[in-house]
Design a protein around this motif. Structure first.
Motif, PDB file in Angstrom:
ATOM      1  N   PRO A 174       0.796  -1.232   0.000  1.00 19.65           N
ATOM      2  CA  PRO A 174       0.000   0.000   0.000  1.00 19.65           C
ATOM      3  C   PRO A 174       0.829   1.283   0.000  1.00 19.65           C
ATOM      4  N   ASN A 175       2.121   1.193   0.326  1.00 23.45           N
ATOM      5  CA  ASN A 175       2.984   2.376   0.301  1.00 23.45           C
ATOM      6  C   ASN A 175       3.403   2.775  -1.106  1.00 23.45           C
ATOM      7  N   HIS A 176       3.183   1.907  -2.092  1.00 21.63           N
ATOM      8  CA  HIS A 176       3.804   2.103  -3.402  1.00 21.63           C
ATOM      9  C   HIS A 176       2.802   1.884  -4.535  1.00 21.63           C
ATOM     10  N   ALA A 177       3.107   2.493  -5.665  1.00 20.52           N
ATOM     11  CA  ALA A 177       2.376   2.167  -6.886  1.00 20.52           C
ATOM     12  C   ALA A 177       2.801   0.774  -7.336  1.00 20.52           C
ATOM     13  N   PRO A 178       1.866  -0.145  -7.552  1.00 16.73           N
ATOM     14  CA  PRO A 178       2.244  -1.510  -7.944  1.00 16.73           C
ATOM     15  C   PRO A 178       3.165  -1.580  -9.151  1.00 16.73           C
ATOM     16  N   MET A 179       2.991  -0.658 -10.110  1.00 22.20           N
ATOM     17  CA  MET A 179       3.841  -0.690 -11.300  1.00 22.20           C
ATOM     18  C   MET A 179       5.303  -0.429 -10.942  1.00 22.20           C
ATOM     19  N   VAL A 180       5.546   0.455  -9.967  1.00 22.37           N
ATOM     20  CA  VAL A 180       6.920   0.745  -9.555  1.00 22.37           C
ATOM     21  C   VAL A 180       7.570  -0.494  -8.946  1.00 22.37           C
ATOM     22  N   ILE A 181       6.813  -1.208  -8.109  1.00 22.50           N
ATOM     23  CA  ILE A 181       7.349  -2.438  -7.511  1.00 22.50           C
ATOM     24  C   ILE A 181       7.611  -3.479  -8.593  1.00 22.50           C
ATOM     25  N   ALA A 182       6.715  -3.559  -9.583  1.00 23.50           N
ATOM     26  CA  ALA A 182       6.933  -4.503 -10.684  1.00 23.50           C
ATOM     27  C   ALA A 182       8.209  -4.165 -11.440  1.00 23.50           C
ATOM     28  N   GLU A 183       8.443  -2.882 -11.686  1.00 23.02           N
ATOM     29  CA  GLU A 183       9.668  -2.481 -12.386  1.00 23.02           C
ATOM     30  C   GLU A 183      10.911  -2.828 -11.556  1.00 23.02           C
ATOM     31  N   GLN A 184      10.855  -2.538 -10.244  1.00 25.93           N
ATOM     32  CA  GLN A 184      12.013  -2.803  -9.388  1.00 25.93           C
ATOM     33  C   GLN A 184      12.336  -4.289  -9.324  1.00 25.93           C
ATOM     34  N   PHE A 185      11.313  -5.103  -9.075  1.00 26.63           N
ATOM     35  CA  PHE A 185      11.576  -6.534  -8.887  1.00 26.63           C
ATOM     36  C   PHE A 185      11.722  -7.268 -10.206  1.00 26.63           C
ATOM     37  N   GLY A 186      11.132  -6.740 -11.278  1.00 24.97           N
ATOM     38  CA  GLY A 186      11.425  -7.292 -12.595  1.00 24.97           C
ATOM     39  C   GLY A 186      12.881  -7.058 -12.965  1.00 24.97           C
ATOM     40  N   THR A 187      13.391  -5.889 -12.592  1.00 25.41           N
ATOM     41  CA  THR A 187      14.806  -5.594 -12.825  1.00 25.41           C
ATOM     42  C   THR A 187      15.699  -6.539 -12.027  1.00 25.41           C
ATOM     43  N   LEU A 188      15.357  -6.716 -10.738  1.00 20.01           N
ATOM     44  CA  LEU A 188      16.145  -7.609  -9.895  1.00 20.01           C
ATOM     45  C   LEU A 188      16.126  -9.038 -10.420  1.00 20.01           C
ATOM     46  N   GLU A 189      14.951  -9.502 -10.851  1.00 21.66           N
ATOM     47  CA  GLU A 189      14.840 -10.874 -11.367  1.00 21.66           C
ATOM     48  C   GLU A 189      15.621 -11.023 -12.670  1.00 21.66           C
ATOM     49  N   ALA A 190      15.633  -9.973 -13.508  1.00 27.28           N
ATOM     50  CA  ALA A 190      16.402 -10.032 -14.751  1.00 27.28           C
ATOM     51  C   ALA A 190      17.906 -10.070 -14.472  1.00 27.28           C
ATOM     52  N   LEU A 191      18.337  -9.357 -13.433  1.00 28.59           N
ATOM     53  CA  LEU A 191      19.752  -9.321 -13.082  1.00 28.59           C
ATOM     54  C   LEU A 191      20.209 -10.591 -12.367  1.00 28.59           C
ATOM     55  N   TYR A 192      19.310 -11.131 -11.520  1.00 30.43           N
ATOM     56  CA  TYR A 192      19.647 -12.301 -10.699  1.00 30.43           C
ATOM     57  C   TYR A 192      18.568 -13.364 -10.872  1.00 30.43           C
ATOM     58  N   PRO A 193      18.464 -13.939 -12.071  1.00 35.66           N
ATOM     59  CA  PRO A 193      17.364 -14.865 -12.370  1.00 35.66           C
ATOM     60  C   PRO A 193      17.339 -16.063 -11.426  1.00 35.66           C
ATOM     61  N   GLY A 194      16.142 -16.352 -10.917  1.00 36.29           N
ATOM     62  CA  GLY A 194      15.960 -17.502 -10.053  1.00 36.29           C
ATOM     63  C   GLY A 194      16.426 -17.300  -8.628  1.00 36.29           C
ATOM     64  N   ARG A 195      16.780 -16.055  -8.249  1.00 36.61           N
ATOM     65  CA  ARG A 195      17.291 -15.822  -6.901  1.00 36.61           C
ATOM     66  C   ARG A 195      16.491 -14.782  -6.118  1.00 36.61           C
ATOM     67  N   ILE A 196      15.464 -14.203  -6.707  1.00 37.65           N
ATOM     68  CA  ILE A 196      14.736 -13.100  -6.070  1.00 37.65           C
ATOM     69  C   ILE A 196      13.374 -13.569  -5.576  1.00 37.65           C
TER      70      ILE A 196
END
Length: 335
Positions: free
Chosen positions: A82-104
């Motif tokens: 609820p603190n964040h726009a869901p799209m921003v969280i998707a961008e952040q964690f999509g980036t993390l998953e792309a950088l560290y696939p299978g570890r996030i």
């Protein structure tokens, strides 16, 4: 009794007389050591406007921890959606998953993780202060991870999603969505068994998970003796007391905790708080932890340790790893 996997929940505690920069360096050091010891995950918790906690920029810290480790899963415990726009969280964690696939891992909570004034500053609109639309927010967030989504780099890069909770609301939602569930036993012990029962009874198999998977977060202070462990745990108890009194601050020293003039009411608050924690030397810790795992039938245990000295915190995790013969190995999150 089979031994469940153990993981780490880190709030990056800021000790009295130290700095948030040092707390973050301690986090990176503990993460490396936790991986070598055999802990399965390393999660960072989102809190704001709390002088004793440095993990507020959760996604940033997750990226740093993932960069200094190799096998361990790294995630949020959790992002307060609820603190964040869901799209921003998707961008952040999509980036993390792309950088560290299978570890996030993406753990989601519905509480603000802060005071009302700070929540308003985070969300920028009074209309966004309610957590009642959490199910809709979760659905919106997950939609951005679909392969046909236009949100880059979230599209096609969804990490495993967990729901976190300290009551029955998120437990039921996690069950209905067929997602893994993490319960905050470390600060809501009276609700642990009811929430786990709700989760398991409401669980519906999904593409993510074919059976319930429940993790409990537990506060653990392990030391060479019961007496030493109680001494190390005292600053955390005083810190909690001050938070309850509206006076949050850095983690006190053991000397400060010992010298505090506790009132009878304060002693009762601390006693109640400590009842749900695992505190002691090796034999005591093993006995208390085994009993808790048996009582909850937890599939995994996430350990949080808040002690003043970083070396004592590292040693607590070492002792627990030794007690349960943890071994480092590549693992996949339940899906």
């Amino acid at each position: 009794m089979s031994v469940p996997p153990f993981s780490v929940l880190d709030l990056a505690p800021v000790a009295s007389g130290s700095t948030s920069a040092q707390a973050l360096r301690n986090t990176l050091d503990l993460a490396r050591r936790a991986e070598a010891l055999g802990y399965r995950r390393y999660w960072l918790a989102e809190h704001h406007a709390m002088p004793g906690i440095a993990s507020s920029a959760t996604a940033v810290l997750i990226g740093q921890v993932a960069a200094v480790t190799e096998r361990m899963r790294v995630g949020s415990g959790g992002v307060m959606l609820p603190n964040h726009a869901p799209m921003v969280i998707a961008e952040q964690f999509g980036t993390l998953e792309a950088l560290y696939p299978g570890r996030i891992d993406l753990g989601l909570g519905r509480a603000p993780g802060t005071d009302p004034a700070t929540a308003r500053a985070l969300r920028r609109s009074p209309d966004a202060l309610s957590a009642d639309d959490f199910p809709e927010q979760v659905a919106e967030l997950r939609g951005y991870f679909r392969p046909d989504s236009a949100v880059t780099p979230a599209a096609g890069n969804e990490p495993p999603v967990w729901l976190l909770g300290s009551s029955g609301f998120s437990a039921r939602l996690a069950g209905l969505l067929g997602l893994p569930f993490a319960f905050a036993h470390h600060f809501s012990a009276e609700n642990t068994l009811p929430a786990l029962q709700i989760y398991r009874e409401s669980f519906r198999p999904s593409p993510d998970l074919d059976r319930p998977y429940a993790m409990i977060a537990v506060s653990v202070t392990a030391a060479e003796s019961d007496e030493r462990a109680r001494e190390l745990a005292a600053p955390q108890a005083l810190s909690f007391l001050r938070l309850r009194q509206g006076r949050p601050g850095p983690l006190p020293t053991p000397e400060e905790a010992a010298a505090h003039p506790y009132t009878p009411l304060e002693r009762e608050i601390i006693r109640s708080r400590m009842e749900s924690q695992v505190v002691g030397g090796p034999d005591t810790v093993r006995r208390q932890m085994d009993a808790l795992v048996e009582r909850t039938a937890a599939d995994e245990v996430m350990v949080t340790t808040m002690v003043y000295d970083h070396a004592d915190r590292v040693r607590s995790y070492e002792l627990l790893a030794e007690l349960y013969d943890l071994e480092p190995e590549p693992v996949a999150s339940p899906r």
